[in-house]
Design an enzyme around this catalytic site. Sequence first.
Site, mmCIF file in Angstrom:
data_model
loop_
_atom_site.group_PDB
_atom_site.id
_atom_site.type_symbol
_atom_site.label_atom_id
_atom_site.label_comp_id
_atom_site.label_asym_id
_atom_site.label_seq_id
_atom_site.Cartn_x
_atom_site.Cartn_y
_atom_site.Cartn_z
ATOM 1 N N CYS A 112 0.661 -1.050 0.115
ATOM 2 C CA CYS A 112 -0.201 -0.029 0.038
ATOM 3 C C CYS A 112 0.702 1.452 -0.113
ATOM 4 O O CYS A 112 0.096 2.263 -0.012
ATOM 5 C CB CYS A 112 -0.906 -0.274 0.784
ATOM 6 S SG CYS A 112 0.245 -0.304 2.776
ATOM 7 N N TYR A 139 -1.473 4.453 7.351
ATOM 8 C CA TYR A 139 -0.289 3.090 7.447
ATOM 9 C C TYR A 139 0.894 3.046 6.460
ATOM 10 O O TYR A 139 2.005 2.733 6.694
ATOM 11 C CB TYR A 139 -0.861 1.892 7.277
ATOM 12 C CG TYR A 139 -0.460 0.912 7.595
ATOM 13 C CD1 TYR A 139 -0.387 0.464 8.752
ATOM 14 C CD2 TYR A 139 -0.304 -0.151 6.211
ATOM 15 C CE1 TYR A 139 0.504 -1.013 8.238
ATOM 16 C CE2 TYR A 139 0.869 -1.765 6.295
ATOM 17 C CZ TYR A 139 0.846 -2.042 7.904
ATOM 18 O OH TYR A 139 2.055 -2.667 7.760
HETATM 19 O O1 GFB Z 1 -7.593 -7.270 2.659
HETATM 20 P P1 GFB Z 1 -8.463 -5.496 2.563
HETATM 21 O O2 GFB Z 1 -9.052 -5.050 3.992
HETATM 22 O O3 GFB Z 1 -6.438 -4.865 2.588
HETATM 23 O O4 GFB Z 1 -9.841 -5.406 1.411
HETATM 24 P P2 GFB Z 1 -6.990 -3.806 1.286
HETATM 25 C C1 GFB Z 1 -8.693 -6.338 0.225
HETATM 26 C C2 GFB Z 1 -10.621 -5.750 -0.480
HETATM 27 O O5 GFB Z 1 -11.219 -6.654 0.780
HETATM 28 C C3 GFB Z 1 -10.999 -4.147 -0.079
HETATM 29 C C4 GFB Z 1 -12.231 -6.283 0.433
HETATM 30 O O6 GFB Z 1 -11.452 -4.626 -1.681
HETATM 31 C C5 GFB Z 1 -12.602 -4.663 0.469
HETATM 32 O O7 GFB Z 1 -13.741 -4.209 0.719
HETATM 33 N N1 GFB Z 1 -13.532 -6.913 1.155
HETATM 34 C C6 GFB Z 1 -14.386 -7.972 0.879
HETATM 35 C C7 GFB Z 1 -13.559 -7.354 2.437
HETATM 36 N N2 GFB Z 1 -14.673 -8.480 1.701
HETATM 37 C C8 GFB Z 1 -14.802 -7.844 2.747
HETATM 38 C C9 GFB Z 1 -14.357 -8.117 4.124
HETATM 39 O O8 GFB Z 1 -15.309 -9.088 5.092
HETATM 40 N N3 GFB Z 1 -13.242 -8.295 4.808
HETATM 41 C C10 GFB Z 1 -11.972 -7.053 4.333
HETATM 42 N N4 GFB Z 1 -11.472 -6.708 5.025
HETATM 43 N N5 GFB Z 1 -12.374 -7.036 3.235
HETATM 44 C C11 GFB Z 1 -5.330 -2.859 2.869
HETATM 45 C C12 GFB Z 1 -4.698 -2.317 3.633
HETATM 46 O O9 GFB Z 1 -5.717 -2.439 2.073
HETATM 47 O O10 GFB Z 1 -4.038 -4.183 3.062
HETATM 48 C C13 GFB Z 1 -3.771 -1.710 4.434
HETATM 49 O O11 GFB Z 1 -5.848 -1.184 4.226
HETATM 50 C C14 GFB Z 1 -2.796 -3.207 4.329
HETATM 51 O O12 GFB Z 1 -2.756 -0.684 5.227
HETATM 52 C C15 GFB Z 1 -3.586 -4.225 3.610
HETATM 53 O O13 GFB Z 1 -1.103 -2.181 2.691
HETATM 54 C C16 GFB Z 1 -1.722 -5.320 3.291
HETATM 55 O O14 GFB Z 1 -5.937 -4.373 0.944
HETATM 56 O O15 GFB Z 1 -8.239 -3.320 0.951
#
Ligand code: GFB
Length: 322
Positions: A112, A139
């Site tokens: 990110c 972050y």
């Molecule tokens: O893994 P995630 O939370 O982080 O979400 P990021 C990835 C994608 O999955 C997003 C979708 O488009 C979310 O909207 N998603 C679908 C979900 N259902 C769910 C769910 O139930 N839970 C979650 N958490 N997501 C993070 C960063 O970004 O990645 C951090 O915020 C870090 O800083 C990390 O870099 C590796 O990939 O969007």
Amino acid sequence: MSYDLSGKRIWVAGHRGMVGSAVVRRLASENCQVISAGRDVVDLLDQHAVRDWMAEVKPDAIVLAAAKVGGILANDTYPVDFLYENLMIEANIINAAHLHDVERLLFLGSSCIYPKLAPQPIPEDSLLTGPLEPTNEWYAIAKIAGIKLVQAYRKQHGRDWISAMPTNLYGPGDNFDLNSSHVLPALIRKAHEAKLAGADHITIWGTGTPRREFLHADDCADALVSLLQGYSGDMHVNVGSGEDIPIFDLAQLVCNVVGFKGEIRRDATKPDGTPRKLMSADKLRAMGWVPRIKLKAGIGHTYDHFLKVDGKVDCSENLHWS
Ligand code: GFB
């Protein structure tokens, strides 16, 4: 360059987290001594405690995997925690490493750090070429500061320290709390609980169209040890699988592994985050490293772990400190 780990004292900071614990497992096959300390022993937010502890244990090398981590919602909800705690942890450890003459230090960032609309696959030199994704800019800024601090110690003090940027990771020891986790463990929990409850659907956040790249923590640990042994350079190195998948397809794959046959619905009120962040794997591949764990097998392995450990415990702790 070649750094021989034999006989070295290696501090894995963040050894209780998913990546840190994978690094500890991986280092068990090297002839080195792994040092670790929980938060009860040394508070990484406390500069003096970190300096004192490092003076006492005298590590030869450090894998800096300690961080406040979380998924898209946690990042977006707790900007102070993600910015302040990560800045403090990395500054305290990196500065103390200099004071105590640590030979090698490997700092872990995250994909990110790159601009929201970076070219895909994202080459390492895309850093700081455009605006960040707003849901995780706090972050990302902390992690960019960590990369720059490592580069600064290289430039000003000739330290042979390096940084690695892992992609979205998953595996044993992940955080399965639905409010603070990343997508993959969240989907495992949702599919598992829906299967047990006989529910007819699960709901995923956002549109399901963003694409993400996933790497198993054990593959990541293997790459990190290779970098510690064999890489020296100012530029950080991407650590990824080289393949990405739309979130909706990932949800289907998880449901398939878990054995949940219901519908997958979307909650468009939740954020999508960055549309895509597939990192270029060229630099690491040129060093001869390739991942071993395919996504479907890795999800199966992680689900087994969830059933043994996390499926039985209350995951109510809101934020995860790895
Ligand atoms: O893994 P995630 O939370 O982080 O979400 P990021 C990835 C994608 O999955 C997003 C979708 O488009 C979310 O909207 N998603 C679908 C979900 N259902 C769910 C769910 O139930 N839970 C979650 N958490 N997501 C993070 C960063 O970004 O990645 C951090 O915020 C870090 O800083 C990390 O870099 C590796 O990939 O969007």
